[in-house]
Design an enzyme around this catalytic site. Structure first.
Site, PDB file in Angstrom:
ATOM      1  CD  GLU A 434      -3.127  -1.044   2.113  1.00  0.00           C
ATOM      2  OE1 GLU A 434      -3.019  -0.259   3.055  1.00  0.00           O
ATOM      3  OE2 GLU A 434      -4.113  -1.785   1.958  1.00  0.00           O
ATOM      4  CD  GLU A 530      -4.136  -5.692   2.800  1.00  0.00           C
ATOM      5  OE1 GLU A 530      -4.865  -4.734   3.130  1.00  0.00           O
ATOM      6  OE2 GLU A 530      -2.906  -5.672   2.932  1.00  0.00           O
TER       7      GLU A 530
HETATM    8  C1  BMA Z   1      -4.537  -3.179   5.234  1.00  0.00           C
HETATM    9  C2  BMA Z   1      -3.181  -3.641   5.693  1.00  0.00           C
HETATM   10  C3  BMA Z   1      -2.790  -3.157   7.055  1.00  0.00           C
HETATM   11  C4  BMA Z   1      -3.943  -2.889   7.956  1.00  0.00           C
HETATM   12  C5  BMA Z   1      -5.214  -3.449   7.424  1.00  0.00           C
HETATM   13  C6  BMA Z   1      -6.396  -3.156   8.260  1.00  0.00           C
HETATM   14  O1  BMA Z   1      -4.477  -2.117   4.407  1.00  0.00           O
HETATM   15  O2  BMA Z   1      -2.232  -3.439   4.728  1.00  0.00           O
HETATM   16  O3  BMA Z   1      -1.979  -2.040   6.930  1.00  0.00           O
HETATM   17  O4  BMA Z   1      -3.704  -3.370   9.197  1.00  0.00           O
HETATM   18  O5  BMA Z   1      -5.422  -2.915   6.183  1.00  0.00           O
HETATM   19  O6  BMA Z   1      -6.636  -1.798   8.390  1.00  0.00           O
END
Ligand code: BMA
Length: 822
Positions: A434, A530
């Site tokens: 990110e 994610e």
């Molecule tokens: C994502 C991850 C972490 C974070 C998670 C929850 O973006 O890359 O940086 O802990 O979200 O917010």
């Protein structure tokens, strides 16, 4: 062992011992102190200053109560470590002695017998220092001093003409999560976090081995063994690969060789779900005349891997082909399994990876804010068929791009690649977590009032690091078959529509954006790396947040402190209200918060899988925790499965039945990740909560290999005459031994009209039970200090479920959603 083998074994050992040997310094008596103090205290290596302070009862356990606050002073101090060790005359006679540190966290000075050997500035590098001329017979003193990384970072930040976000963390090459995260405490530590040893060697030694797979076919695996060998003397040597002796001519100094090696009728390494993750034992040795000078071993997995990105009607594909076949990726993201990583045991690594395998996963992404993981992590992944998406350790900030920083990172990449590259599990190297997204979307430039040229500089530095230095270093150090590089995860931020048509995607509209779970059905990208939702840790783990008697209440300050997301509690509450009646009782709230998380994630995972092959991967955020905390994890800090891990296992089944609701109908999909087609009978039955049959259909089906297809639909008008708040749709696929079943509910949990179930637990054996209920029981929760093979499951009347226990239990308590007022 027969005598000849035994003799040969001793013979080889003796010669290796004579020509090269190691002296472990981690096991010596170590001491540490605050640099301001005179007095030394006992220390443990590998370790960290926080652990040493805890062991000496100088600080309370930061994981308990609100103690995190009380230990913040540690990050501003400097710390010294020292040990004494003895060197024998024989050891001194070796031609070479190298002092090796596998990891120093972070800004240190190394002194041997009072002489400064090296200054270090990167936790992720290996430091190897020739010390032959500094060692003395008898007592030797090794001292390492650590300067505060926070202070060092601040100094470095001052050299940049604009304010960098997340300063000082991004200036220090140190595990970024130590500075605190939205699931982790701030515990910026220091210390000798990996092993220390002295390596003795004579005449010549193997420095590195890289296995290159030139060609892999059913008949043979054609390999090149690339090795770099340091030799004292020019001459003829034998380089042995397993039983094959190769004569090699070495010059004095560094030699780089590429030796062909073939494995006939190779057995492939397959990812979990596709067969065995087969590994070959490889032994390499360097010999001169009859002496073995140096030897190494490794486990080799033969597989091909490609990342396919091709333009298509929807945008651009993003999928992996393993051994020639497209593989649908199912898995999760990994964070360090402890705030103090040196105390993570091999057993803990093995268990977490086995838990991933058991939940039908085939990939784990090592997130860039943690550490390049311990060897045991990769070993476990190799053995269990879990592919690894390996981020480099940069996350969610801007990073400097000056020459010193870049040169430091370059060495870090070399060290890590040289340690990790032979693991068959590693599928992809990714520049960062990110950061592209942070530069483009997070508004730091505005927040810190950047000038145009500051903004340009940030982008230039970004390009240099992630589009030049890292990929170039990979190219120089990785063999072509292992070099798959992806600059940033995600490639495009979730606010942009392209994030759903190409590249990998982090979808945070749920949670951060507070959109309803159902939005997951629309926001499906090509590869979801994610997305996630928080749930509380299990009760057992929640209790460990307290040093004394737990005061389990949502108002309790300790409980509150173990949620690190600024709006975490509010967001959980808000989503819970949408789907459940919110219980007042803490234990019930804990249970429902886990159900809520599991529910959200089920919606996401199934939407992703239904969209195959448009979507070819789903990695939820996150597998594990680094302390007891309310977080996105499916397994809590103590290793207990939250409701979500059980759900992940179900949602990742190789053959999944899934329902997509449209305006007029319920579309029933079968998703098959197996490489073979399945001919089966299938169908659906509508049952009321007493188990009475209300309606049904059945069909004969051919489920294609590696596919997701809608197999039938049920029109809403067809079901209009039934009270769907009291009914469940049971769908099934059957063929011989295969029997998949799935329950679907038409209403949100709070809108279901449940009746009180009478749940019976019958003991079959000390470690097996059978659970049944008189009426439908939703989300049956078995409570006890054991691991249940299944939990948080739905149970229809007139059925029963066998569950195994990891250890026997006298009393098992049970509850279900009905008990929470839902
Ligand atoms: C994502 C991850 C972490 C974070 C998670 C929850 O973006 O890359 O940086 O802990 O979200 O917010």
């Amino acid at each position: 062992m027969n005598k000849t083998i035994l003799f040969a074994f001793i013979f080889i050992q003796t010669f290796i011992a004579a020509q090269s040997s190691e002296k472990n310094l981690s096991s010596e008596n170590w001491q540490f102190r605050n640099s301001k103090d005179q007095h030394w205290l006992p220390a443990k290596v590998p370790g960290t200053v926080h652990l040493d302070l805890m062991n000496n009862k100088a600080i309370p356990d930061p994981f308990k109560d609100e103690n995190e606050k009380k230990v913040q002073w540690i990050e501003n101090e400097d710390w010294d470590y020292q040990t004494h060790f003895s060197i024998s005359q024989k050891e001194l006679e070796n031609q070479h002695a190298n002092l090796v540190f596998n990891g120093l966290d972070t800004f240190s000075e190394i002194y041997l017998n009072g002489k400064l050997l090296k200054k270090t500035d990167n936790m992720f590098r290996k430091w190897e220092i020739p010390v032959k001329n500094l060692l003395r017979k008898g007592d030797n003193e090794l001292k390492i001093t650590f300067r505060s990384a926070v202070e060092e970072g601040k100094k470095r930040a001052k050299q940049v003409p604009f304010t960098m976000p997340e300063s000082p963390r991004s200036f220090v090459r140190k595990a970024q999560y130590q500075f605190g995260w939205d699931w982790g405490p701030r515990l910026v530590t220091a210390g000798i976090w990996k092993d220390v040893k002295i390596e003795f060697w004579n005449t010549a030694r193997i420095e590195t081995i890289k296995v290159e797979q030139k060609k892999l076919s059913g008949k043979s695996a054609d390999l090149y063994i690339h090795t770099s060998i340091l030799a004292e003397k020019e001459g003829k040597y034998t380089f042995r690969i397993n039983d094959k002796a190769n004569t090699v001519q070495l010059k004095k100094g560094n030699n780089r060789l590429a030796i062909p090696f073939t494995i006939r009728n190779p057995k492939l390494w397959q990812p979990n779900g596709w067969g065995e993750a087969f590994l070959y034992d490889m032994k390499f040795s360097l010999q001169n005349a009859s002496e073995i000078l140096s030897a190494q071993t490794l486990k080799l997995g033969l597989r091909t891997i490609e990342l396919v990105q091709e333009k298509d009607a929807g945008g651009k594909s993003f999928y992996f082909k393993v051994n020639g076949n497209p593989v649908y990726i199912k898995g999760t993201n990994w964070i360090p399994a402890d705030s103090f990583s040196p105390r993570i045991t091999k057993g803990k690594y093995q268990k977490l990876i086995r838990d991933a395998k058991e939940a039908n996963m085939n990939m784990i992404r090592i997130w860039g804010g943690g550490i390049y993981e311990d060897d045991e992590f990769y070993k476990a992944c190799d053995e269990n068929g879990i592919l690894v998406w390996q981020d480099f350790m940069f996350a969610g900030s801007f990073y400097p791009g000056d020459e010193t920083f870049l040169a430091n990172v370059k060495e870090e990449v070399k060290d890590q690649v040289s340690r990790l590259q032979n693991h068959p599990s590693i599928a992809l190297w990714c520049g960062n977590n990110e950061i592209d997204e942070a530069i483009v979307n997070w508004g730091y430039q505005k927040q810190f009032k950047y000038s145009k040229s500051d903004s340009l500089q940030v982008w230039k530095d970004y390009k240099k690091l992630f589009h030049e230095v890292i990929p170039r270093t990979l190219k120089e150090n990785l063999t072509a078959d292992k070099n798959i590089y992806w600059p940033s995860s995600p490639s495009i931020g979730w606010g942009h529509k392209e994030s759903l048509t190409e590249g990998d995607s982090h979808y945070w509209g749920v949670w951060w954006g507070e959109q309803p779970f159902e939005i997951y059905n629309e926001k499906v990208g090509r590869f979801m790396s994610e997305y996630g939702f928080q749930g509380m840790p299990t009760l057992a783990t929640t209790k460990t947040m307290f040093s004394g008697v737990p005061d389990l209440s949502l108002q309790n300050a300790t409980v509150k402190a173990h949620e690190k997301h600024a709006r975490g509690w509010e967001i959980i509450n808000e989503y819970m209200k949408r789907d459940y009646n919110v219980p007042a009782d803490f234990m019930k709230y804990n249970y429902v918060s886990q159900l809520l998380q599991a529910r959200g994630m089920q919606i996401a995972i199934e939407a992703h899988r239904r969209a195959k092959p448009y979507n070819m991967g789903t990695l939820y955020w996150q597998l594990n925790d680094c302390w007891p905390v309310v977080s996105w994890s499916s397994i809590d800090y103590l290793g207990n499965w939250k409701a979500f891990h059980y759900q992940a296992k179900r949602s990742f089944e190789p053959l999944l039945i899934s329902v997509a609701e449209t305006e007029k109908a319920y579309d029933i999909y079968f998703i098959n990740d197996l490489m073979n087609a399945v001919s089966a009978t299938s169908g659906a039955e509508l049952l009321d909560f007493d188990g009475n049959f209300l309606w049904g259909i059945d069909a004969a089906d051919m489920i294609k290999a590696n596919s997701s297809e809608k197999h039938f639909e049920i029109s809403k008008t067809e079901l209009a005459k039934f009270d769907l708040s009291k009914a469940v749709l049971k769908m099934y696929v059957k063929n011989g031994s295969l029997h998949q079943e799935k329950l679907f509910f038409f209403k949100k949990p709070k809108d279901l009209k449940l009746t009180k179930p009478d749940i019976t637990i019958k003991k079959i054996s000390p470690t097996e039970i059978e659970v049944s209920a008189d009426v439908f029981a939703k989300d049956v929760y078995l409570i006890g200090d054991t691991h249940f093979s299944d939990n948080f499951f739905d149970l229809l009347p007139k059925t029963s479920k066998r569950i195994t226990l990891s250890k026997s239990l006298e009393n098992i308590e049970v509850m279900s959603l009905w008990d929470t007022g839902n």
